[in-house]
Design an enzyme around this catalytic site. Structure first.
Site, PDB file in Angstrom:
ATOM      1  N   CYS A 142       0.827  -1.213   0.000  1.00 17.72           N
ATOM      2  CA  CYS A 142       0.000   0.000   0.000  1.00 17.72           C
ATOM      3  C   CYS A 142       0.865   1.269   0.000  1.00 17.72           C
ATOM      4  O   CYS A 142       1.555   1.530  -0.967  1.00 17.72           O
ATOM      5  CB  CYS A 142      -0.990  -0.026   1.165  1.00 17.72           C
ATOM      6  SG  CYS A 142      -2.387   1.114   0.902  1.00 17.72           S
ATOM      7  N   HIS A 235      -4.488  -4.795  -0.055  1.00 11.75           N
ATOM      8  CA  HIS A 235      -4.294  -5.370   1.281  1.00 11.75           C
ATOM      9  C   HIS A 235      -4.787  -6.809   1.321  1.00 11.75           C
ATOM     10  O   HIS A 235      -5.787  -7.124   1.980  1.00 11.75           O
ATOM     11  CB  HIS A 235      -5.032  -4.541   2.330  1.00 11.75           C
ATOM     12  CG  HIS A 235      -4.383  -3.239   2.652  1.00 11.75           C
ATOM     13  ND1 HIS A 235      -3.263  -3.144   3.446  1.00 11.75           N
ATOM     14  CD2 HIS A 235      -4.690  -1.978   2.273  1.00 11.75           C
ATOM     15  CE1 HIS A 235      -2.908  -1.870   3.565  1.00 11.75           C
ATOM     16  NE2 HIS A 235      -3.750  -1.152   2.862  1.00 11.75           N
ATOM     17  N   GLU A 237      -3.628  -9.015   2.981  1.00 15.50           N
ATOM     18  CA  GLU A 237      -3.464  -9.511   4.350  1.00 15.50           C
ATOM     19  C   GLU A 237      -4.642  -9.174   5.264  1.00 15.50           C
ATOM     20  O   GLU A 237      -4.723  -9.680   6.387  1.00 15.50           O
ATOM     21  CB  GLU A 237      -2.171  -8.943   4.965  1.00 15.50           C
ATOM     22  CG  GLU A 237      -2.247  -7.509   5.469  1.00 15.50           C
ATOM     23  CD  GLU A 237      -2.152  -6.446   4.399  1.00 15.50           C
ATOM     24  OE1 GLU A 237      -2.150  -5.241   4.754  1.00 15.50           O
ATOM     25  OE2 GLU A 237      -2.076  -6.805   3.196  1.00 15.50           O
TER      26      GLU A 237
END
Length: 305
Positions: A142, A235, A237
């Site tokens: 990011c 993202h 994750e």
């Protein structure tokens, strides 16, 4: 994956409650294996949440991994207990002479600022430069992806008219790239950002390759130096309820925020999210660890160049 992390790190108990196997440092020390050494520069405000999200994904292969958490010296976290930072995090001066098999650099809530205005910009770019000679492969996520592309290649970022917020469909541009081993033709990734990098700027730079992108959310993954660096704008994750937490936080502040796209069941926050990115998130991190860290790193980690 047996993860060599401190036995009292909060993520250990949180992940055990999810039936995810995590080996703490006491048990790992009994195995006669050279673990992969991974350092995580965590720039996110909610440190414990980010630690847990990343460890959840790093625990998905049989490789043993030893993790160090890194913080900037010139910035004090306001959202994580000081005791936690003192116990589990190191400053860069403590690791500058170390070498690591892999590194992860997270996003940060500073994307609307010019890069040079960020109070830890000089320190973080020093760490970026250090990683090129002390780490086999680095994931920039990011804001870190935008910062790395700007620092190394001069790629600008642009402010979006509206926040890129939701879960978006992506395609693979390079199906032969091992980072996508096992991926479907289309896969989903959460995004939460106010700025973007643009494909036309990146394609002008010979050293960069856009290996995945989205019609709606734009550039997703850029590879450089044969996989020594990956710049990831989304993202993968994120846990199932991260976007929900961000949405409800902004609503409570009275901010003008749209529902995250392609996220809630029937677009109804009360029905909860539809999780459609978890499988590919696990593949992404396990492929990175296997093909770009484990298979590329020298047995003598000091030989990394």
């Amino acid at each position: 994956m047996p993860l060599n992390i401190p036995v009292n790190l909060p993520a250990v108990e949180l992940l055990k409650n999810e039936n995810i196997f995590v080996m703490d440092d006491l048990r790992a020390s009994s195995q006669d294996i050279r673990p992969l050494r991974i350092v995580i520069l965590n720039l996110m405000p909610l440190k414990i949440t980010t630690e847990t999200d990343l460890i959840r994904l790093l625990s998905n292969t049989p490789l043993q991994v030893e993790i160090d958490f890194l913080k900037t010296a010139c910035h004090t976290s306001k959202n994580t207990p000081v005791e936690h930072m003192q116990m589990f995090y190191k400053e860069f001066d403590r690791v500058r002479n170390e070498t690591y098999d892999g590194m992860i650099i997270t996003g940060a809530p500073v994307e609307l600022m010019d890069f040079e205005e960020v109070d830890y910009w000089d320190e973080v770019t020093e760490i970026f430069d250090w990683a090129r000679t002390h780490v086999t492969s680095t994931l920039y996520i990011c804001w870190a992806a935008q910062a790395g592309l700007y620092h190394f290649y001069g790629v600008p970022k642009y402010k979006l008219g509206k926040k890129m917020f939701g879960v978006f469909k992506h395609k693979v541009n390079d199906v032969q790239n091992p980072i996508f081993r096992g991926f479907d033709d289309e896969f989903y990734v959460p995004h939460s950002r106010h700025t973007e990098v643009r494909a036309e700027d990146i394609r002008r730079i010979r050293e960069l390759s856009i290996v995945s992108e989205s019609e709606e959310s734009g550039v997703y993954m850029v590879m450089a130096r044969g996989g020594r660096e990956f710049f990831i704008t989304g993202h993968s994750e994120y846990s199932p309820y991260t976007l929900d937490g961000e949405y409800r936080r902004d609503v409570s502040k009275g901010l003008d925020i749209d529902l995250p796209k392609n996220y809630y069941r029937d677009n109804n926050p009360e029905k909860g999210p539809v999780v459609r990115w978890r499988g590919h998130a696990n593949l992404l991190f396990s492929n990175w660890l296997n093909y770009f860290v484990y298979q590329q790193t020298p047995y003598d980690i000091r030989e990394i160049k």
